[in-house]
Design an enzyme around this catalytic site. Sequence first.
Site, PDB file in Angstrom:
ATOM      1  N   HIS A  97      35.588  41.885  41.033  1.00 27.21           N
ATOM      2  CA  HIS A  97      35.037  43.038  40.173  1.00 27.21           C
ATOM      3  C   HIS A  97      35.778  44.155  40.336  1.00 27.21           C
ATOM      4  CE1 HIS A  97      33.710  44.221  44.453  1.00 27.21           C
ATOM      5  NE2 HIS A  97      33.667  45.675  43.681  1.00 27.21           N
ATOM      6  N   ASP A  99      35.013  48.341  39.854  1.00 33.02           N
ATOM      7  CA  ASP A  99      33.854  48.970  40.298  1.00 33.02           C
ATOM      8  C   ASP A  99      33.331  49.601  38.866  1.00 33.02           C
ATOM      9  OD1 ASP A  99      33.843  48.446  42.871  1.00 33.02           O
ATOM     10  OD2 ASP A  99      35.105  50.323  43.387  1.00 33.02           O
ATOM     11  N   HIS A 253      39.070  43.860  42.571  1.00 38.75           N
ATOM     12  CA  HIS A 253      39.053  43.512  44.082  1.00 38.75           C
ATOM     13  C   HIS A 253      37.782  42.611  44.569  1.00 38.75           C
ATOM     14  CE1 HIS A 253      36.753  47.268  43.685  1.00 38.75           C
ATOM     15  NE2 HIS A 253      35.984  47.095  44.654  1.00 38.75           N
ATOM     16  N   ARG A 268      33.387  54.940  51.248  1.00 43.57           N
ATOM     17  CA  ARG A 268      34.076  54.906  50.202  1.00 43.57           C
ATOM     18  C   ARG A 268      33.867  56.370  49.484  1.00 43.57           C
ATOM     19  NH1 ARG A 268      32.496  50.775  45.895  1.00 43.57           N
ATOM     20  NH2 ARG A 268      31.872  52.557  44.273  1.00 43.57           N
TER      21      ARG A 268
HETATM   22  O1  LIG Z   1      34.345  46.487  51.856  1.00 43.06           O
HETATM   23  C1  LIG Z   1      35.186  46.098  51.085  1.00 43.06           C
HETATM   24  O2  LIG Z   1      36.199  45.807  51.415  1.00 43.06           O
HETATM   25  C2  LIG Z   1      35.204  46.672  49.548  1.00 43.06           C
HETATM   26  C3  LIG Z   1      33.928  46.675  48.823  1.00 43.06           C
HETATM   27  C4  LIG Z   1      33.926  47.113  47.492  1.00 43.06           C
HETATM   28  O3  LIG Z   1      33.976  46.295  46.622  1.00 43.06           O
HETATM   29  C5  LIG Z   1      34.038  48.433  47.275  1.00 43.06           C
HETATM   30  O4  LIG Z   1      34.081  49.376  48.242  1.00 43.06           O
HETATM   31  O5  LIG Z   1      34.195  48.861  46.049  1.00 43.06           O
HETATM   32 FE   LIG Z   2      34.046  47.282  44.738  1.00 40.42          FE
END
Ligand SMILES: O=C(O)CCC(=O)C(=O)O
Ligand SMILES: [Fe+2]
Length: 277
Positions: A97, A99, A253, A268
């Site tokens: 996906h 984001d 990702h 994040r």
């Molecule tokens: O937990 C992760 O490594 C990535 C998760 C994810 O898709 C994001 O933080 O956008």
């Molecule tokens: Fe993500």
Amino acid sequence: MSLTITPLSAALGAQIDGIALGEPLNIEQRDAIEQALLKHQVLFFRNQPLNPQQQAAFAANFGDLHIHPIYPNVPEQPQVLVLDTAVTDVRDNAIWHTDVTFLPTPALGAVLAAKQLPAFGGDTLWASGIAAFEALSAPLQQLLDGLTATHNFIKSFPVERFGSTPEDLARWEETRRSNPPLSHPVIRTHPVSGRKALFVNEGFTTRINELEEAESEAILKLLFAHATRPEFTIRWRWQENDVAFWDNRVTQHYAVDDYRPNRRVMHRATILGDAPF
Ligand SMILES: O=C(O)CCC(=O)C(=O)O
Ligand SMILES: [Fe+2]
């Protein structure tokens, strides 16, 4: 201290050393990181013990920050969201996906910090939409350029997983109401570098609008598989206090779901983007 940039694969990814992200960046450092991001699309930094304030301050060098409608955040720093497997079901990130493409202006990028890791597993992969676009045949590039696709929040946030308490359900309903399905170009032009990238993702893209349903289904299936060919990806094996910074305009990702029931905690900070064209 001078910045060193080590490319990690042909398609995307570089490790950056010689910088402490917890300290304010000077203009040269900021610009060097931005240039590296444009070129390599995802950057990795080791040994960056950032607190939420420092993480938000670093991300804010590159734009205003987004507050996620669903994921919990750090109460004293709401621009930093928490992906903690002890608190939130993050299994839906184990899909390729980009984001928040259910927004009219999806994120420019995000800064993800590893806070607590399982003994094994929990890697994250990124794929370059630029490499994917460039590897398509010219006739297919021409067909796709100019088409639009529908992106829908519900595809990655199913109510079964995000509406289990009355409070969560109310938040989910409100998020659905304020984020109806919308369209983005199938081929996106990077607003700074001008490079073209494939911009459909399995997480949120449901339909190529101008095609018949069956055509859309077949071509999306082909594009989802093409976009994530190993040649266009990089896989990061996290260490605690690693930081990844990705350009969400031209990448997707996948967070590998291979460590449950062990705990994994990530923070994040998400940078607001602009409307794709
Ligand atoms: O937990 C992760 O490594 C990535 C998760 C994810 O898709 C994001 O933080 O956008
Ligand atoms: Fe993500």
